[in-house]
Write an enzyme that holds these catalytic residues in place. Structure first.
Site, short mmCIF file in Angstrom:
data_model
loop_
_atom_site.label_atom_id
_atom_site.label_comp_id
_atom_site.label_asym_id
_atom_site.label_seq_id
_atom_site.Cartn_x
_atom_site.Cartn_y
_atom_site.Cartn_z
CG HIS A 1 -30.14 -60.06 -85.02
ND1 HIS A 1 -31.10 -58.81 -85.34
CD2 HIS A 1 -30.70 -60.87 -85.77
CE1 HIS A 1 -32.08 -59.21 -86.05
NE2 HIS A 1 -31.62 -60.40 -86.41
CG ASP B 1 -26.81 -51.92 -56.55
OD1 ASP B 1 -27.63 -52.24 -55.76
OD2 ASP B 1 -25.68 -52.57 -56.58
CD GLU C 1 -26.55 -54.28 -79.38
OE1 GLU C 1 -26.84 -55.53 -79.63
OE2 GLU C 1 -26.90 -53.31 -80.06
#
Length: 163
Positions: free
Chosen positions: A78, A129, A115
């Site tokens: 959600h 990265d 989250e």
């Protein structure tokens, strides 16, 4: 089919869980994970000498953004009105590793575990990265929920972890 997995209906089809009848309460989740690297790569982070710049500063912003965009990345999550995201990095020279911990909060009808997990993963992926030119063999591991608070199911702390 009578499954305890709420993301499946009675026929076993994927569904987004209906949280409309749940009360809005304070929901908090903490998650953490680690990225291990070569000692020389770790020194680039510790000394702030990485070619791409402030590794942990960029990773912190990426982690916060990851938490905010979780519903776009995970199909049945959600979208939530996140009220707070805190991301901390801890350097471990002995283990040549960086630990990321994220705490996410909302006042809503469903928890923020996904989250918090997404924040950690995106933070660690950003570290990867920014350092991959120096060390392609880095390993992300140990990503897990440490704690969740709020909601009908109550509070939970990972076994062996202080709250």
């Amino acid at each position: 089919m009578n499954s305890p997995l709420t993301h499946f209906d009675a026929q076993g089809r994927a569904q987004m869980v209906d949280v409309g009848a749940k009360d809005e309460t304070l929901r908090v989740a903490r998650a953490a994970g680690t990225i291990r690297m070569l000692p020389a790569t770790f020194e680039l982070v510790a000394q702030g000498r990485a070619a791409k710049g402030d590794v942990l500063g960029v990773a912190r912003i990426a982690a916060i953004q990851g938490a905010k965009r979780t519903a776009e990345l995970i199909p049945l999550c959600h979208p939530l009105p996140i009220t707070r995201v805190n991301v901390e990095f801890e350097l471990d020279a002995a283990g040549s590793s960086v630990r990321c911990e994220a705490q996410v909060e909302t006042r809503g009808r469903t928890g923020v575990e996904m989250e918090a997990l997404t924040a950690v993963q995106i933070g660690l992926l950003t570290v990867y990265d920014m350092l991959k030119a120096a060390d392609r063999g880095m390993v992300i591991d140990g990503v897990r929920v440490l704690e969740k608070r709020g909601g009908k199911s109550g509070d939970w702390v990972a076994p062996g972890r202080p709250a």
